[in-house]
Design a protein around this motif. Structure first.
Motif, mmCIF file in Angstrom:
data_model
loop_
_atom_site.group_PDB
_atom_site.id
_atom_site.type_symbol
_atom_site.label_atom_id
_atom_site.label_comp_id
_atom_site.label_asym_id
_atom_site.label_seq_id
_atom_site.Cartn_x
_atom_site.Cartn_y
_atom_site.Cartn_z
ATOM 1 N N GLU A 4 1.663 16.865 -2.317
ATOM 2 C CA GLU A 4 1.016 16.893 -1.008
ATOM 3 C C GLU A 4 2.069 16.799 0.070
ATOM 4 O O GLU A 4 2.562 15.712 0.371
ATOM 5 C CB GLU A 4 0.004 15.747 -0.903
ATOM 6 N N LEU A 60 1.370 14.856 3.835
ATOM 7 C CA LEU A 60 0.940 13.458 3.782
ATOM 8 C C LEU A 60 1.726 12.612 4.784
ATOM 9 O O LEU A 60 2.937 12.774 4.941
ATOM 10 C CB LEU A 60 1.165 12.912 2.374
ATOM 11 N N SER A 61 0.996 11.739 5.508
ATOM 12 C CA SER A 61 1.711 10.807 6.395
ATOM 13 C C SER A 61 2.313 9.671 5.563
ATOM 14 O O SER A 61 1.865 9.409 4.433
ATOM 15 C CB SER A 61 0.756 10.225 7.435
ATOM 16 N N MET A 90 1.976 6.553 6.100
ATOM 17 C CA MET A 90 0.979 5.507 5.921
ATOM 18 C C MET A 90 0.060 5.819 4.745
ATOM 19 O O MET A 90 -0.295 4.934 3.954
ATOM 20 C CB MET A 90 0.171 5.316 7.203
ATOM 21 N N ASP A 91 -0.350 7.097 4.632
ATOM 22 C CA ASP A 91 -1.168 7.494 3.485
ATOM 23 C C ASP A 91 -0.382 7.346 2.179
ATOM 24 O O ASP A 91 -0.952 7.013 1.131
ATOM 25 C CB ASP A 91 -1.643 8.938 3.648
ATOM 26 N N PHE A 92 0.912 7.591 2.278
ATOM 27 C CA PHE A 92 1.770 7.522 1.087
ATOM 28 C C PHE A 92 1.882 6.079 0.572
ATOM 29 O O PHE A 92 1.719 5.817 -0.613
ATOM 30 C CB PHE A 92 3.139 8.102 1.426
ATOM 31 N N ALA A 100 -0.120 3.720 1.003
ATOM 32 C CA ALA A 100 -1.416 3.210 0.557
ATOM 33 C C ALA A 100 -1.589 3.380 -0.946
ATOM 34 O O ALA A 100 -2.502 2.790 -1.536
ATOM 35 C CB ALA A 100 -2.547 3.900 1.314
ATOM 36 N N ARG A 101 -0.740 4.203 -1.566
ATOM 37 C CA ARG A 101 -0.814 4.417 -3.012
ATOM 38 C C ARG A 101 -0.215 3.267 -3.818
ATOM 39 O O ARG A 101 -0.403 3.218 -5.034
ATOM 40 C CB ARG A 101 -0.117 5.732 -3.371
ATOM 41 N N TYR A 130 -5.109 0.213 7.376
ATOM 42 C CA TYR A 130 -6.308 0.351 8.196
ATOM 43 C C TYR A 130 -5.921 0.513 9.664
ATOM 44 O O TYR A 130 -4.801 0.209 10.062
ATOM 45 C CB TYR A 130 -7.248 -0.843 8.011
ATOM 46 N N SER A 187 -5.877 3.033 13.366
ATOM 47 C CA SER A 187 -5.393 4.359 13.737
ATOM 48 C C SER A 187 -4.208 4.219 14.683
ATOM 49 O O SER A 187 -4.043 3.189 15.345
ATOM 50 C CB SER A 187 -6.517 5.181 14.405
ATOM 51 N N ASP A 214 6.127 11.411 8.617
ATOM 52 C CA ASP A 214 5.455 12.006 7.460
ATOM 53 C C ASP A 214 6.444 12.047 6.322
ATOM 54 O O ASP A 214 7.633 11.800 6.494
ATOM 55 C CB ASP A 214 4.910 13.396 7.795
#
Length: 824
Positions: free
Chosen positions: A631, A634-635, A637-639, A641-642, A649, A651, A693
């Motif tokens: 991906e 992917l940002s 932060m999303d990364f 989160a894994r 949480y 924005s 990112d």
């Protein structure tokens, strides 16, 4: 130990009442008027002022033995104390240890971090050492402000490979005969005691006989040594006379100059309970009062005001009860506070740690396990829980002299007087009159820590000290920008790593770009990384040039004279030397290189490589690599989160991250902490991190719990280490790296475990030091149990235990145990 302040207050109380105190003669009055009270107060104030600016720091090294062969290891434990009560020093954090050769050259110089006044170290004796006497020297930076005669020094013998069987060299017969009038001077018309000491050119004591003659050749006193090259005689100088010592060999030595005016102080310190003092003075001085102060380690323990009251002498006694053990200087002053004479006495209240040990089984076999049980009590038989150091040696190869110095003799006696004292242990063996008299001769014939009364009374300001209490080593240098422009007032973060020990330091450059990192206490080769931050806490390129910080050490005054060698004992010891060296090659997993000097040297300066391990050299608790995901949009932060247990949480710009529900973690980008630029009211991810990112990220590491401890309170909630890719959108920052040499590496003494059969155990075992434990602690019952394995040839063991309680009470134990039986 009685509080010195209480002792002084009690004495002043008696003075103010005008009582007869400690007086042998009821006509000896302790004066109590306001003038004399003021003088005593001013004298005591001078002592307090000087003591405040000149606290006495001492140190002692307990070594595993005193006899070595070249190529062997010397192990030691350092004890550092401060003040009159000999409490562990918390002022100095750096210990200096030097090994000095027979030619006075400093061959090895080490530093160690002092933790609660203690340190552990070792010296690998080079293989090319020649046979001879070497000096081990220990001190702190603060101790360098004073006479280096008060450094810890110890002579060790080394058997070298090149000249161990050479015949002894010839020794000069020259001798030095010194005279020490009691109190400092012989005074015209006053009977006084004169001590003397005879020392040969080899530094050893000499026995002499002879007499003292006047200018007409008339014998007036007999001359003969009593012990340690010392003796005494009485002399009443007459007008117009000068005196000379004539020895049986015909040599002549003049006595010191006679004073026309002055005091004579005669002291008898051979009683167990009291010190008897007799004061005489020339006619004019008998018309005015005089004052006496008794000082131990810059603290007043006795003071008194006296008047002759038309008598030719004043006699009084000082009770020893309540005065701590040590060297006490008794100084006599006139009403103008001028010091006229001074005499030192030794007080031994015999308060020490009572240490006992036993081994079991009583007759152990070759390579069998041996248990050493240690018990420590105070003088009243109450158990003491304290830290100790222990050495067990093969008494068939090497043995310590039971009358040599130890931590007790050093802290109480040797650290306060100048010159060599032979067999100091004999002076502490009991309190009979012969022992007390031998100790008093030492007091009469050795220098001590003299108090600068004249400087204080002239009202001069105490000079500032050249050497401070150091808290660690110092790293210094200069920082510049990528284009060689001086970095002025720039924050620098420094990450240091030595082995598994990792730490962080912060400093700021001056207007000249220079910086200092004090209190650096890493050991052995240490990698340090510099990161520069702008005023907005953004990473900047930085170039660093480190200063070459060479630790200067005091000059050596060691004088090693050739002595007659015990060839039989030397050969017996060296027979097993080759075998011991083979064992060391096999078992020494901590091989180190001794440096002649401690130098900070530049190693490398390069950009951070994102493919390298963590900046701190730690193993992360978890790692996510961007190459493992397909991906691309992917940002960051999303990364993150894994990661298991990580929650993201909110924005942008108010994004928050927590690890298992805890508070805001720390974010570190390419080794540089990134601060939150939103504010502490809403703990959020720093914008620089939140806006990234994964296209520019190589990996993210997660540290939590113990792994994050190195980051201190900032890492209490965990740490994310973010590494960008080479050539990515985020420019890599130049972060110079260096290897520097810290303190000497602490090594572990190898003790074989023969309960487990290994191939290397097939080698012969001829250890000289069977067991060395620099730090073990007795329990609340005063007991400790230690285990080690015997060698192939040890038939008799010598156990040496030394220590110091947290209350400043020293103790030493030395004993030999029975022979072992051969295994059938």
């Amino acid at each position: 130990m009685k509080n010195p302040t209480t002792t002084i207050q009690c004495l002043i109380f008696f003075l103010l009442l005008g009582c007869f105190v400690n007086s042998q003669n009821p006509e000896t009055l302790i004066l109590s008027d306001k003038i004399n009270g003021l003088i005593l107060k001013e004298l005591d104030s001078s002592v307090t002022q000087y003591s405040y600016h000149n606290p006495v720091e001492k140190m002692y090294l307990h070594t595993d033995r005193d006899f070595f062969s070249s190529g062997e290891n010397l192990w030691y434990k350092a004890y550092t104390v401060l003040g009159e009560r000999h409490l562990f020093s918390l002022a100095s954090k750096v210990l200096h240890v030097d090994l000095i050769g027979p030619d006075t050259q400093i061959l090895v110089s080490q530093t160690h971090e002092l933790v609660d006044g203690k340190a552990i170290g070792s010296i690998a004796l080079p293989k090319d050492f020649i046979s001879g006497n070497y000096q081990l020297r220990g001190y702190t930076n603060w101790m360098r402000n004073f006479d280096d005669n008060f450094f810890f020094t110890k002579t060790i013998k080394v058997v070298g490979a090149t000249d161990m069987h050479l015949p002894p060299q010839s020794i000069s017969d020259s001798m030095d005969l010194q005279f020490f009038p009691e109190g400092g001077h012989s005074v015209l018309g006053l009977m006084g005691q004169v001590a003397f000491k005879a020392i040969g050119s080899d530094g050893l004591d000499r026995k002499i006989r002879g007499y003292i003659k006047d200018s007409k050749g008339k014998p007036v006193a007999h001359l003969g040594t009593i012990t340690r090259g010392s003796g005494f005689f009485y002399l009443k100088p007459e007008i117009g006379e000068n005196y000379t010592a004539i020895l049986d060999n015909g040599s002549e030595y003049p006595l010191p100059k006679i004073m026309n005016q002055g005091y004579s102080m005669t002291i008898n310190n051979t009683g167990k309970k009291n010190i008897k003092i007799k004061i005489q003075a020339t006619e004019f001085l008998r018309k005015v009062p005089f004052y006496i102060l008794g000082i131990i380690n810059n603290t007043t323990y006795f003071q008194g005001a006296f008047d002759f009251d038309s008598k030719k002498s004043v006699s009084f006694e000082i009770p020893k009860n309540g005065i701590p053990s040590g060297v006490m200087a008794l100084t006599l002053f006139d009403q103008n506070k001028k010091p006229w004479c001074e005499r030192v006495v030794f007080i031994n209240n015999q308060k020490e740690l009572v240490i006992n040990a036993k081994i079991s089984p009583e007759k152990p076999l070759k390579r069998s396990e041996i248990t050493v049980d240690v018990n420590v009590t105070n003088n009243d038989g109450e158990p003491v829980s304290t830290e100790l150091s222990l050495a067990i040696t093969d008494a068939g190869q090497v043995i310590k002299n039971p009358n040599s110095g130890n931590i007790l003799t050093h802290l109480l006696l040797q650290s306060d007087i100048k010159g060599h004292i032979s067999n100091p242990g004999l002076l502490f063996q009991n309190q009979n009159r012969l022992t007390l008299h031998a100790m008093d001769l030492v007091m009469l014939t050795h220098g001590w820590r003299k108090f600068p009364w004249l400087d204080l009374h002239e009202g001069t300001t105490l000079p500032s000290k050249e050497f401070d209490f150091t808290k660690g080593l110092t790293i210094s240098g200069q920082a510049r920008s990528k284009f060689d422009k001086l970095f002025k007032n720039v924050d620098l973060n420094v990450i240091a790593k030595s082995g598994d020990f990792v730490g962080m330091f912060s400093t700021k450059t001056g207007r000249d770009g220079k910086f200092i990192i004090p209190d650096f206490n890493f050991s052995d080769t240490t990698r340090i990384v510099f990161n520069a931050l702008s005023s907005t806490k953004k990473p900047m390129n930085v170039k660093v040039v480190l200063d070459t910080n060479i630790i200067t050490v005091p000059l050596s005054h060691f004088k090693s004279m050739p002595t007659v060698k015990d060839i039989e004992a030397t050969n017996e010891y060296s027979n097993f030397s080759a075998t011991r060296k083979n064992m060391r090659l096999l078992y020494d997993y901590n091989k180190t290189t001794e440096l002649d000097e401690v130098v900070v040297t530049k190693r490398i300066a390069k950009r951070i490589d994102p493919s390298m391990p963590s900046t701190l050299g730690q193993t992360p608790d978890a790692t996510l690599r961007t190459k493992d995901t397909r991906e691309t949009g992917l940002s960051l932060m999303d990364f993150v989160a894994r990661f298991a247990g990580v929650t993201v949480y909110g924005s942008f710009p108010y994004i928050a991250v927590s690890i298992r529900g805890r508070g805001a973690p720390l974010w570190v980008l390419n080794g540089i902490p990134v601060s939150n630029d939103i504010g502490s009211l809403r703990p959020s991810v720093p914008a620089q991190i939140a806006s990234m990112d994964i296209s520019n990220v190589e990996r993210v590491e997660l540290l939590k719990g113990p792994s994050a401890v190195i980051w201190g309170s900032r890492g209490a909630n965990g740490v994310f280490l973010v590494y960008t890719k080479r050539g990515g959108g985020s420019e890599l920052v130049l972060s110079p790296e260096f290897d520097i040499m810290g303190h000497a590496k602490e090594r572990e003494f190898y003790s074989p475990n023969y309960s487990v059969k290994l191939d290397r155990h097939s080698l012969p075992d001829h250890r000289a030091t069977l067991y060395w434990n620099p730090s073990f602690t007795t329990n609340e019952s005063g007991n400790a149990s230690l285990k080690f394995f015997n060698s192939d040839n040890a038939r008799q063991f010598q156990v040496a235990i030394e220590g110091l309680s947290n209350q400043g009470t020293p103790g030493a134990y030395l004993n030999s145990f029975n022979e072992v039986e051969e295994k059938p």
